[in-house]
Every structure is written in C-alpha cells, then in structure tokens.
Design a protein around this motif. Structure first.
Motif, short mmCIF file in Angstrom:
data_model
loop_
_atom_site.label_atom_id
_atom_site.label_comp_id
_atom_site.label_asym_id
_atom_site.label_seq_id
_atom_site.Cartn_x
_atom_site.Cartn_y
_atom_site.Cartn_z
N LYS A 152 0.82 -1.21 0.00
CA LYS A 152 0.00 0.00 0.00
C LYS A 152 0.85 1.26 0.00
N ASP A 153 2.04 1.20 0.62
CA ASP A 153 2.94 2.35 0.60
C ASP A 153 3.38 2.67 -0.82
N ALA A 154 3.67 1.62 -1.58
CA ALA A 154 4.11 1.81 -2.96
C ALA A 154 2.99 2.40 -3.81
N LEU A 155 1.75 1.99 -3.55
CA LEU A 155 0.62 2.57 -4.27
C LEU A 155 0.50 4.06 -3.96
N GLY A 183 1.14 7.61 -6.54
CA GLY A 183 0.05 8.49 -6.90
C GLY A 183 -1.31 7.83 -7.03
N ASN A 184 -1.49 6.67 -6.41
CA ASN A 184 -2.77 5.98 -6.49
C ASN A 184 -3.81 6.72 -5.66
N LYS A 185 -4.79 7.33 -6.34
CA LYS A 185 -5.78 8.15 -5.64
C LYS A 185 -6.79 7.31 -4.86
N GLY A 186 -6.82 6.01 -5.11
CA GLY A 186 -7.66 5.14 -4.31
C GLY A 186 -7.10 4.93 -2.91
N VAL A 187 -5.79 5.21 -2.75
CA VAL A 187 -5.14 5.08 -1.44
C VAL A 187 -4.96 6.46 -0.81
N THR A 188 -4.43 7.40 -1.59
CA THR A 188 -4.15 8.75 -1.09
C THR A 188 -4.83 9.77 -2.00
N GLN A 200 9.84 -2.13 -7.17
CA GLN A 200 10.12 -3.55 -6.93
C GLN A 200 8.95 -4.26 -6.26
N ILE A 201 8.40 -3.65 -5.22
CA ILE A 201 7.32 -4.33 -4.50
C ILE A 201 6.05 -4.40 -5.33
N LEU A 202 5.80 -3.38 -6.17
CA LEU A 202 4.63 -3.42 -7.03
C LEU A 202 4.73 -4.54 -8.07
N LYS A 203 5.96 -4.88 -8.45
CA LYS A 203 6.18 -5.95 -9.43
C LYS A 203 6.40 -7.31 -8.76
N GLY A 204 6.22 -7.38 -7.44
CA GLY A 204 6.42 -8.64 -6.73
C GLY A 204 7.88 -9.01 -6.57
N GLY A 262 -13.17 -26.73 5.18
CA GLY A 262 -11.94 -25.95 5.09
C GLY A 262 -12.14 -24.48 5.41
N LEU A 263 -11.08 -23.85 5.89
CA LEU A 263 -11.11 -22.44 6.28
C LEU A 263 -10.15 -21.66 5.39
N VAL A 264 -10.65 -20.61 4.76
CA VAL A 264 -9.84 -19.80 3.85
C VAL A 264 -9.82 -18.36 4.35
N ALA A 265 -8.66 -17.89 4.82
CA ALA A 265 -8.51 -16.52 5.29
C ALA A 265 -7.99 -15.66 4.15
N ALA A 266 -8.74 -14.62 3.79
CA ALA A 266 -8.39 -13.76 2.67
C ALA A 266 -8.03 -12.37 3.17
N CYS A 267 -6.87 -11.86 2.73
CA CYS A 267 -6.41 -10.57 3.26
C CYS A 267 -5.79 -9.66 2.21
N GLY A 268 -5.78 -10.06 0.92
CA GLY A 268 -5.09 -9.23 -0.07
C GLY A 268 -5.77 -9.23 -1.42
N ASN A 269 -5.34 -8.31 -2.30
CA ASN A 269 -5.95 -8.19 -3.62
C ASN A 269 -4.94 -7.82 -4.70
N ALA A 270 -3.68 -8.23 -4.52
CA ALA A 270 -2.65 -7.86 -5.49
C ALA A 270 -2.95 -8.41 -6.87
N MET A 271 -3.59 -9.58 -6.95
CA MET A 271 -3.94 -10.15 -8.25
C MET A 271 -5.19 -9.47 -8.83
N SER A 272 -6.23 -9.34 -8.00
CA SER A 272 -7.48 -8.73 -8.44
C SER A 272 -8.39 -8.51 -7.23
N VAL A 273 -9.26 -7.51 -7.35
CA VAL A 273 -10.28 -7.31 -6.32
C VAL A 273 -11.54 -8.12 -6.60
N ASP A 274 -11.60 -8.73 -7.78
CA ASP A 274 -12.79 -9.49 -8.17
C ASP A 274 -12.68 -10.94 -7.74
N LEU A 275 -13.81 -11.52 -7.37
CA LEU A 275 -13.85 -12.93 -6.96
C LEU A 275 -14.97 -13.62 -7.73
N ASN A 276 -14.60 -14.42 -8.72
CA ASN A 276 -15.57 -15.12 -9.55
C ASN A 276 -15.63 -16.58 -9.11
#
Length: 334
Positions: free
Chosen positions: A49-52, A56-61, A318-322, A244-258
C-alpha cells in the motif's frame, strides 16, 4: 521535551503534468495534523500500500503532497492524553496513517491516541517493524483460522503469495505451530528460502491458479492464507477440503472474486475476511503478543532487510512488481 521545527520526510508531490515526484525534504512540524500524540519515528516498514501511495494511487491517497508509510514505531514526544506519557514506546499501524495522514516515512507523525499500541516488552521497535502491517496481518489470519477450529492434524495449509511480506510471515508462523505448510509462489528461485521458513511443499503460481472453469476441484487444503485475491482465491476455495477455512487478506492479483456457491454449500468451506486497518485493539494486542512470544520468528537477514529513507525510492517499483522478498525495515535513524 523541546521539539524541532523541522524534520526529514519522504514527500510525494503531484506535478502539473499529473506525474508524481518523490523527494526527501525538510518539512515543518507545524504542517502535521492536529493529534493527541506526536511520535518521533525510529523505524517504519515497506508495504504494498505504501508503494501505491508513493506512485500516486488516488484510491489510497486522495491529496498530495503527501508522506506515505502505513507503519511507524517510535517514542512519544508530546501527549495531550493520559493514555500515553512522553517517553513511552508505541507501534502505529493501519487506520489512516500513511494514506491521507502523514505517515511513517517521516521522522515525526501526529496521530489520535486510539491508533497507538504499546509494544510487548520483549519486542524492540526495530523488530516490531520487521513484522509491521504485513506481520500483523499474517498473525490475524492465523488467529482467525485457529478460532475457526483449524488444527495441525487436519491436513495441509496453503499460503499464497508466499514470498511476500504477509505470505512469508504466515509460512513461518504456521510452520512453527506444526502445520504442514504448502507455499504457492511464482518465484522458483525462492523455493529454498521458503523451505528454510518451514514450508513442507512448494507449488507454482500456475498450479494455484485454476483456469479450467470447473466449479469444484479435488479437495486438498484444510486451511488457506490467501494474500493475492482474484482467481487464486477462487481456486483456493474450490480446492479446500470439507469444512476448510480460507482466510483472505489481499488483492494484489485482483479485487474481483468469480466463484460459485458449491464450495460453501457442498463442502462447508468458510471464507474468512481479515482486515488489519480498522481491526479492534483487543485483536491487535493479541496478535502483537503472539508475534513477540510463542510465534516469534527469526527476524534476521534472510527474512528481513533494511534500508534508509534515501534508499526507499527504488523499492517502490520492486514491491509493485512482486520483486521484494519478505520484509523491508526502514531505519529513520540513518
């Protein structure tokens, strides 16, 4: 305690051409927002999130110029509340810090007292930032899985995005607790690193990302810590075992869940959302106590690297590109 008039900070500014410029500048202490605590920041850490925000990501700042840094650890130098005294050590993560409130990439922050946590005595300021928001999030995921009844006898636990900040700490914690951890990564060069953290198995990003379109896949995972979202999260749900239990905490791949309802109504799978921004203080304190105690990891050179404020600039891309492994501590003493 006499406070300085100015302090050093990373400042991101928007140009007339709508590009974003990052500079190390002197800022006036008077420019900080009104708050109950002024904290002299000794350490921060680098998060996605710092890198975003720094890009200049206006969704964060929303407004610039701005100083990012969603994490900070330091010393209270001014207080208008009885909750904290001058000289006390504090950890600050989440809430609005570094998003629209000047953050930990500056030598001073001004915050509401409700944002601050008193660190466990056994946890240094540097080590608290070696965990930072990523480590806190990983701990909260493990707490949620445990509260749901997951135990090490139920089978394998998958961690996606395993070389990132949240993923690497989650691998380490789960392995320390005796789980059979399988790490999903797109970086085959990091398999040895993940196994040293405690992963029993490694799968490729492709294997964790089912594109067959089938509504369910062969059941494998008793639990999952998913840090990336998108189709990898959907795949985790489709491959979770009964109950099964699935804990979800991130969206680096996508915010969508199909995903369809079959994992939930045929296998009783639970999707557990994990937030570290507004999480209540009781859960924060519990997570920090675990990280400082029985879940404590080796916070040395392999999992954690360090940089100065001046060395941060190249790490955002670097962090934005993984491209960042594990955690990066930002030392504001340098």
């Amino acid at each position: 305690m006499a406070l300085p008039q100015n302090y050093k900070a990373l400042v991101v500014s928007e140009t007339a051409e709508k590009t974003f410029l990052r500079e190390i500048k002197q800022r006036a202490l008077s420019e900080l927002p009104a708050g109950e605590l002024i904290v002299e920041v000794r350490y921060s850490s680098l998060n996605y999130k710092d890198a975003l925000s720094a890009s200049g990501n206006k969704g964060v700042t929303r407004k610039y110029p701005h100083t990012p840094g969603i994490d900070a650890a330091g010393i209270v130098v001014d207080s208008t509340t009885t909750s904290f005294s001058v000289g006390e050590l504090v950890i600050v993560t989440g809430f609005d810090l570094g998003m629209n409130t000047a953050g930990g990439f500056g030598q001073y922050i001004s915050i509401p007292a409700a944002w601050a946590v008193k660190p466990p005595q056994s946890l240094s300021l540097r080590d608290s930032m070696a965990y930072g928001t990523a480590g806190l999030t990983a701990a909260l995921c493990v707490l949620r899985l445990g509260a749901g009844g997951l135990n090490k006898d139920q089978g394998e636990v998958l961690v996606t995005g395993a070389t990132g900040g949240v993923g690497s700490v989650a691998v380490g914690i789960l392995a320390k607790l005796g789980f059979d951890v399988v790490a999903a990564t797109g970086k085959t060069s990091e398999e040895a690193f993940l196994k040293r953290l405690g992963a029993k198995g490694i799968i490729s990003r492709e294997e964790a990302n089912d594109t067959s379109g089938r509504p369910l896949q062969k059941a494998r995972w008793a639990g999952v810590v998913d840090t990336v979202g998108g189709n990898i999260l959907a795949t985790a749900l489709k491959t979770a075992k009964y109950g099964g239990l699935v804990a979800a905490c991130g969206n680096a791949m996508s915010v969508d869940l199909n995903v369809n309802v079959f994992p939930f109504i045929l296998r009783g799978v639970s999707l557990l959302g994990v937030d570290s921004v507004e999480v209540p203080m009781r859960a924060r304190n519990m997570a920090w106590q675990k990280l400082a105690g029985e879940w404590r990891l080796d916070l040395g050179g392999e999992l954690v690297s360090e940089c100065s404020l001046e060395e941060l600039d190249s790490k955002f891309d670097q962090i934005l590109k993984g491209g960042i492994r594990g955690r990066v501590v930002v030392d504001l003493n340098k």
